[in-house]
Enzyme design. Structure first.
Site, PDB file in Angstrom:
ATOM      1  NE  ARG A  50    -117.680  -9.669   7.651  1.00 52.23           N
ATOM      2  CZ  ARG A  50    -118.023 -10.350   6.483  1.00 52.23           C
ATOM      3  NH1 ARG A  50    -117.420  -9.644   5.441  1.00 52.23           N
ATOM      4  NH2 ARG A  50    -118.518 -11.244   6.542  1.00 52.23           N
ATOM      5  CB  SER A  95    -110.635   0.125   2.583  1.00 50.48           C
ATOM      6  OG  SER A  95    -111.186  -1.467   2.622  1.00 50.48           O
ATOM      7  CG  ASP A 111    -112.186  -1.312  -0.215  1.00 48.53           C
ATOM      8  OD1 ASP A 111    -111.370  -0.820  -1.123  1.00 48.53           O
ATOM      9  OD2 ASP A 111    -113.124  -0.488   0.399  1.00 48.53           O
TER      10      ASP A 111
END
Length: 914
Positions: A528, A592, A646
């Protein structure tokens, strides 16, 4: 003269109307009764208010209604009034499903009702003995269900202490004692037979179970007869008086006590008070005294006496029979309204009535019975709306099983009751089903359900059950506390499983940040990119535009060069679509995976997780790799100011809205946590002042064997089949990537051992990954979960029975509950550490949280919060859901760095922030 008579009659009529108007309830009155009943229902369920609640909400320990598989022969007792019934109930399941009953009714004399408890139970046992002789069954030891229609506080299905007698009973030495034990002792005293007392139930519960056997939608039981009461299936999570959160339990409301705290004094009349004062239990059961058959006739008698004294009835002459308490029976109300036999009944009472007297008496009976039906309807509306809200429904269909002479025999009671429920609970379609066989059959069905309730398969997953217990969670909390310290200490960090990685994030947003930033978020197959604009006008605002790009499997498992080329290509595409390729925007990168950071924009990958295996990346600085890929393209430039995990991104996102946020957790495909640690405790970083966010990487907790005593054979099989055997063992027990697979493995074993699906296993069920974690969430939904289980299993080629679906739902619950408890225990370790760091007697903090498992599972969040409260009682913890994802947090880290910067010196900006 005619005018004077007419005026006198008109004045008398006004007086009569005024008297009856006090018993008439408006729509507003009924709405208030419904609202007050709802308040008392909630108070009765809560531990802190239960003792003072007028509606006691007594747990019945009946966890489910019949499903049609019950079978066998049972004895049932039914004690709730002047008649005592003994039954043998034979239940057959399968295609020829049936219930056959044989019974005898025995009288309970008044001197026994109001004598000693020993006399009462000896009389009961004498009746049982006679019945067993009659049936030729004295040598048969049958399971017994005991319908005991008085308020009991139960601690188990076969343990019930009498709270108080009602309905004219006053036997001494019973209140506060276990009625099951009193029955057992009486059986021993007689020493003629033995019985296996399996269940003690209220008549409302028995009625519900009787009707539920025919109609599975029946989840409410109503008694409208000599007494008045309701039971219903409540969510376990709402019953604070009983341990456990899963599933449902039938609650005996004992709503007859409603109003004992004076909450309905505005609608009680002087007639109600006179009835109450003359009763055996003055001040108690006030709602029951306005609604039940034992008292309605007496209310009518009090009104008739009042009207007669005022010369409005019977020419002002009060006869001796009319002065007699209880002489006007409730059955007279039904007879007067059904058959219009007013004068005949009045003549029985020695009353010489005129036609006008008969009309007035009929009006009084109609008013009193109408009020009773409306009050019951208002109470029922509160219950059906509560059930609907429990299940998050806009509309709901539900069935109420009903028993009782008032409901059955009165010509208008049932209609008025239904009309009131419809008016006050319009979002509920409520069907009322009459219980033809009484609550005795229900006691037998409860006994049958209880007799067959424990599945033999429990032994297969008892290892999971251990971890649903509080002591298991507390043990994990203790383990976790030790591991946090090991990860922070430079001497023990190399061998610590919980790596406690410094993030070089020293501050959460303070509300003064502004600017235009890019955020990248790589943590799974979906990559993203966001553009985040932080601006100030009257208040700080954040605007975000984002796009999601797929990361193909061949790139995830390919070379690191291809992976970062792909990231750079996606970033270039995004900047082109945003028309900002000519700008050099500051970039925050949510990455992450476990990384060792040496500063905010320098981060070395320790190990891949979550199926990533790109070669040539582990041990490398990901910022350098991405900068190389961007430079190779040459068509845009970017300033990568911060790399964050994250969890850190989640904490920063939530910290933007709540500056008390100092913990971030991810509970989704993977799981991890970060928190703000005192710098003086972090040996791996220079300096002692202030705080720094630590990325715990708690997914590896247990990699040193510390959790071996609670890992199961299914956990080990999951690990053996993973891409990283021996690693991330805690994550493999709790995260969304593995929970569905854990359930599948249990189902396969249970099917192989013949506990499920009649031993049949399809190829789909044997296929790894076919049972997804989202299926677990669907199956655990309160109402439609069993239907979802059937659909999901059907798609796996199975043909599950109703019992199969219940067992699968049970397994899903145990696996997901274990996950929530383990997460809560480890979070408890972090919260305890924060509390110790601050030296405050009470911790007040906010936990930012994200992840599909936490968001999508219907019970997960509530379980987690409840266990955290239990493990860290001296704390006020707010759980704040991250609505915008961790990538916004990466932008906020970048924004904070940008705020701290000397705009002409990027290096100093990063050094100051780091």
């Amino acid at each position: 003269m005619v005018t004077a008579v007419a005026q006198r009659l008109a004045a008398q009529r006004r007086e009569i109307n005024d008297t009856l108007a006090r018993l008439s309830l408006s729509s507003e009155n009924l709405q208030q009764v419904k609202d007050k009943m709802r308040v008392e229902l909630e108070r009765g369920l809560r531990k802190d208010s239960h003792s003072t609640a007028s509606v006691k909400m007594l747990p019945s320990f009946v966890y489910r209604t019949p499903n049609g598989t019950e079978r066998g022969k049972y004895l049932a007792l039914d004690l709730g009034g002047t008649n005592f019934r003994v039954l043998v109930v034979k239940i057959r399941s399968g295609i020829r499903k049936s219930v056959r009953m044989y019974n005898k009714i025995y009288a309970i004399p008044l001197e026994i009702m109001q004598g000693t408890g020993e006399e009462l139970f000896d009389h009961i046992v004498q009746c049982i003995s006679d019945f067993l002789d009659y049936m030729g069954m004295k040598n048969t030891r049958l399971p017994l269900g005991f319908t005991f229609s008085f308020p009991c506080r139960q601690t188990g299905i076969d343990k019930g202490s009498l709270v108080s007698w009602t309905k004219g009973f006053k036997a001494t030495d019973c209140e506060g004692n276990d009625v099951v034990e009193m029955l057992r002792e009486a059986i021993k005293r007689r020493n003629e037979f033995d019985l296996d007392i399996v269940a003690v139930v209220n008549d409302t519960v028995g009625t519900m179970m009787t009707c539920a056997y025919e109609d599975p939608k029946c989840e409410i039981g109503l008694i409208a007869g000599t007494g008045s009461n309701v039971c219903y299936m409540e969510e376990m999570r709402n019953i604070e008086m009983v341990e456990g959160d899963e599933g449902q339990m039938c609650v005996n409301t004992e709503w007859g006590g409603f109003g004992e705290n004076d909450c309905i004094e505005d609608i009680r009349t002087r007639f109600d008070r006179e009835v109450d004062e003359g009763s055996l239990n003055n001040g108690k059961q006030r709602f029951e005294k306005m609604t039940s058959g034992m008292y309605l006739g007496e209310i009518v008698r009090q009104i008739l006496i009042d009207l007669t004294r005022r010369g409005l009835l019977f020419r002002g002459h009060i006869t001796e029979p009319l002065k007699t308490r209880g002489i006007f029976e409730t059955k007279f109300l039904s007879q007067i309204e059904r058959y219009r036999v007013v004068r005949a009944i009045l003549q029985q009472l020695g009353l010489d009535s005129t036609c006008d007297d008969s009309i007035i008496v009929k009006e009084v009976c109609g008013t009193v019975s109408r009020r009773a039906a409306q009050l019951c309807g208002a109470g029922m509306a509160a219950i059906v709306d509560k059930i609907r809200e429990n299940r998050g429904r806009n509309q709901m269909n539900i069935t109420v099983g009903v028993d009782g002479t008032l409901y059955k025999l009165h010509p208008h009671f049932s209609r008025i009751l239904k009309d009131t429920v419809k008016a006050l609970a319009p979002q509920c379609d409520v069907e009322f089903v009459l219980s033809e066989d009484g609550s005795g059959k229900g006691a037998a069905l409860i006994t049958a359900v209880q007799h067959h309730r424990q599945p033999r398969s429990d032994s297969i997953f008892c290892g999971f059950r251990w971890y649903a217990l509080p002591e298991g969670a507390a043990a994990a909390k203790g383990y976790k506390l030790r591991e946090l310290g090991n990860g922070l200490c430079s001497d023990t960090n190399p061998t610590a499983t919980v790596k406690m990685l410094p993030t070089f994030v020293r501050s959460i947003p303070d509300g003064s940040e502004k600017g235009d930033f890019i955020a990248l978020d790589l943590g799974g197959s979906a990559f993203r990119i966001l553009r985040v604009k932080v601006s100030h006008e009257k208040k700080q605002t954040v605007q975000m535009e984002s796009q999601i790009y797929d990361t193909p499997e061949d790139i995830i498992h390919g070379s690191g060069t291809r992976l970062f080329d792909h990231v750079a290509e996606c970033l270039g595409d995004f900047m082109e679509k945003q028309n900002i390729k000519d700008k050099k925007l500051s970039v925050g990168f949510t990455f992450s995976f476990p990384c060792a950071q040496t500063k905010l924009n320098e981060s070395y990958l320790l190990t891949w997780t979550k199926r990533f295996k790109a070669s040539g990346v582990e041990g490398m600085d990901i910022v350098t790799l991405l900068n190389k890929a961007i430079k190779k393209r040459g068509d845009y430039d970017a300033d990568i100011m911060a790399v964050v995990n994250d969890t850190v991104g989640t904490m920063m996102t939530c910290g933007f809205d709540d500056q008390r946020c100092e913990v971030g957790i991810i509970i989704g495909t993977g799981t991890n946590a970060c928190y703000m640690e005192e710098l003086r405790h972090i040996d791996l970083v220079e300096g002692d002042e202030g705080r720094m966010c630590i990325n715990t990487e708690w997914g590896a907790f247990g990699d040193d064997g510390m959790l071996e005593d609670i890992r199961t054979e299914f956990d080990r099989e999951i690990d053996r089949g993973s891409l990283n055997p021996g690693k991330q063992l805690f994550e493999k027990m709790v995260s969304g990537m593995y929970i569905g697979e854990l359930v599948r493995l249990i189902l396969v074993k249970m099917a192989k051992e013949g506990f499920l699906f009649e031993g049949r296993i399809t190829p789909e069920l044997l296929t790894k990954g076919k049972f997804e974690t989202k299926h677990v969430s669907s199956i655990e939904k309160s109402k439609e979960g069993l239907t979802k289980a059937k659909d999901i299993l059907g798609r796996l080629g199975m043909e599950p029975s109703a019992d199969d679906c219940i067992a699968v739902q049970h397994i899903c619950t145990i696996v997901s509950h274990r996950s929530a408890n383990l997460i809560a225990a480890t979070l408890g370790g972090i919260l305890s550490r924060l509390k110790d760091n601050k030296g405050n007697p009470r911790l007040r903090t906010t936990v930012g949280i994200d992840g599909s498992l936490y968001k999508m599972h219907p019970q997960y969040a509530r379980r987690l919060h409840k266990t955290v409260r239990r493990l860290v009682p001296e704390s006020d913890v707010r759980f704040l859901l991250s609505e915008s994802g961790s990538s916004k947090g990466a932008a906020m880290v970048t924004a904070v760095a940008y705020r701290l910067a000397d705009h002409g010196n990027e290096y100093n900006a990063l050094e100051d922030f780091s």
